[in-house]
Design a protein around this motif. Structure first.
Motif, PDB file in Angstrom:
ATOM      1  N   ASN A   3     -16.695 -51.706  98.575  1.00  0.00           N
ATOM      2  CA  ASN A   3     -17.698 -51.871  99.623  1.00  0.00           C
ATOM      3  C   ASN A   3     -17.113 -51.539 100.996  1.00  0.00           C
ATOM      4  O   ASN A   3     -17.768 -50.891 101.814  1.00  0.00           O
ATOM      5  CB  ASN A   3     -18.250 -53.295  99.607  1.00  0.00           C
ATOM      6  N   ASP A  77     -16.812 -60.169  99.156  1.00  0.00           N
ATOM      7  CA  ASP A  77     -17.854 -60.008  98.132  1.00  0.00           C
ATOM      8  C   ASP A  77     -18.788 -58.850  98.485  1.00  0.00           C
ATOM      9  O   ASP A  77     -18.348 -57.732  98.574  1.00  0.00           O
ATOM     10  CB  ASP A  77     -18.622 -61.315  97.920  1.00  0.00           C
ATOM     11  N   ASP A  78     -20.075 -59.159  98.710  1.00  0.00           N
ATOM     12  CA  ASP A  78     -21.069 -58.112  98.945  1.00  0.00           C
ATOM     13  C   ASP A  78     -21.304 -57.822 100.427  1.00  0.00           C
ATOM     14  O   ASP A  78     -22.226 -57.103 100.774  1.00  0.00           O
ATOM     15  CB  ASP A  78     -22.390 -58.478  98.274  1.00  0.00           C
ATOM     16  N   LYS A  79     -20.469 -58.375 101.317  1.00  0.00           N
ATOM     17  CA  LYS A  79     -20.653 -58.190 102.752  1.00  0.00           C
ATOM     18  C   LYS A  79     -19.445 -57.517 103.389  1.00  0.00           C
ATOM     19  O   LYS A  79     -18.308 -57.784 103.033  1.00  0.00           O
ATOM     20  CB  LYS A  79     -20.870 -59.536 103.445  1.00  0.00           C
ATOM     21  N   LYS A 106     -24.652 -55.404 103.934  1.00  0.00           N
ATOM     22  CA  LYS A 106     -24.709 -56.021 102.607  1.00  0.00           C
ATOM     23  C   LYS A 106     -24.873 -54.895 101.592  1.00  0.00           C
ATOM     24  O   LYS A 106     -25.667 -53.967 101.802  1.00  0.00           O
ATOM     25  CB  LYS A 106     -25.857 -57.019 102.496  1.00  0.00           C
ATOM     26  N   LYS A 108     -24.958 -53.811  97.219  1.00  0.00           N
ATOM     27  CA  LYS A 108     -25.180 -54.252  95.836  1.00  0.00           C
ATOM     28  C   LYS A 108     -24.990 -53.037  94.937  1.00  0.00           C
ATOM     29  O   LYS A 108     -25.622 -51.990  95.164  1.00  0.00           O
ATOM     30  CB  LYS A 108     -26.590 -54.818  95.671  1.00  0.00           C
ATOM     31  N   ASP A 109     -24.109 -53.169  93.970  1.00  0.00           N
ATOM     32  CA  ASP A 109     -23.854 -52.095  93.009  1.00  0.00           C
ATOM     33  C   ASP A 109     -23.511 -50.772  93.690  1.00  0.00           C
ATOM     34  O   ASP A 109     -23.999 -49.707  93.311  1.00  0.00           O
ATOM     35  CB  ASP A 109     -25.047 -51.911  92.061  1.00  0.00           C
ATOM     36  N   LYS A 111     -24.345 -49.719  96.651  1.00  0.00           N
ATOM     37  CA  LYS A 111     -25.378 -49.214  97.552  1.00  0.00           C
ATOM     38  C   LYS A 111     -25.566 -50.183  98.719  1.00  0.00           C
ATOM     39  O   LYS A 111     -25.542 -51.402  98.544  1.00  0.00           O
ATOM     40  CB  LYS A 111     -26.727 -49.052  96.830  1.00  0.00           C
ATOM     41  N   ILE A 113     -27.693 -52.212 100.996  1.00  0.00           N
ATOM     42  CA  ILE A 113     -29.057 -52.743 100.907  1.00  0.00           C
ATOM     43  C   ILE A 113     -29.558 -53.302 102.233  1.00  0.00           C
ATOM     44  O   ILE A 113     -30.761 -53.430 102.431  1.00  0.00           O
ATOM     45  CB  ILE A 113     -29.193 -53.802  99.787  1.00  0.00           C
TER      46      ILE A 113
END
Length: 129
Positions: A3, A77-79, A106, A108-109, A111, A113
């Motif tokens: 990410n 994580d996702d951020k 943010k 997810k997978d 991408k 979002i």
């Protein structure tokens, strides 16, 4: 790509065109993009087409050398949070500005979002007057 690497690729390409291509490559179709309240392009835009029309095209046509210079990143994580400085010169007034900025991404997978901007909007709007 991680990410952090994805987000960095939208800032640290060899050109603004490369940064834009990377954003388009990694953005989700229904990305939620929020420009800060008080910022000239404030609002939440859904989808890259709306972001391009309401933010990027205006930045490109109304400003000279408008850019974000990243100074640091925090990823968890996702951020991913990017900290840095905006600079540019408003074409109509000829006034330049510098503003501190934080962007919260943010993902997810693999991408993007959502994106949310935090900025000292006053320095930007002052350059426009």
């Amino acid at each position: 790509m991680t990410n952090l690497e994805i987000v960095k690729s939208t800032y640290e390409g060899k050109s603004s065109e490369e940064n834009g291509q990377n954003l388009a490559k990694y953005v989700a179709d229904n990305v939620s993009w929020t420009e800060a309240k008080g910022f000239p392009y404030a609002g939440t835009y859904i989808g890259l087409e709306n972001v391009t029309k309401n933010v990027f095209k205006r930045l490109g046509s109304e400003w000279i050398n408008y850019k974000f210079t990243p100074e640091d990143y925090v990823a968890h994580d996702d951020k991913v949070i990017a900290f840095g400085t905006y600079t540019g010169t408003y074409k109509t007034t000829g006034k330049s500005f510098e503003a501190r900025v934080a962007h919260i991404w943010k993902l997810k997978d693999g991408k993007i979002i959502s994106f949310e901007q935090f900025v000292d909007s006053k320095t930007v709007t002052d350059a426009m007057q």
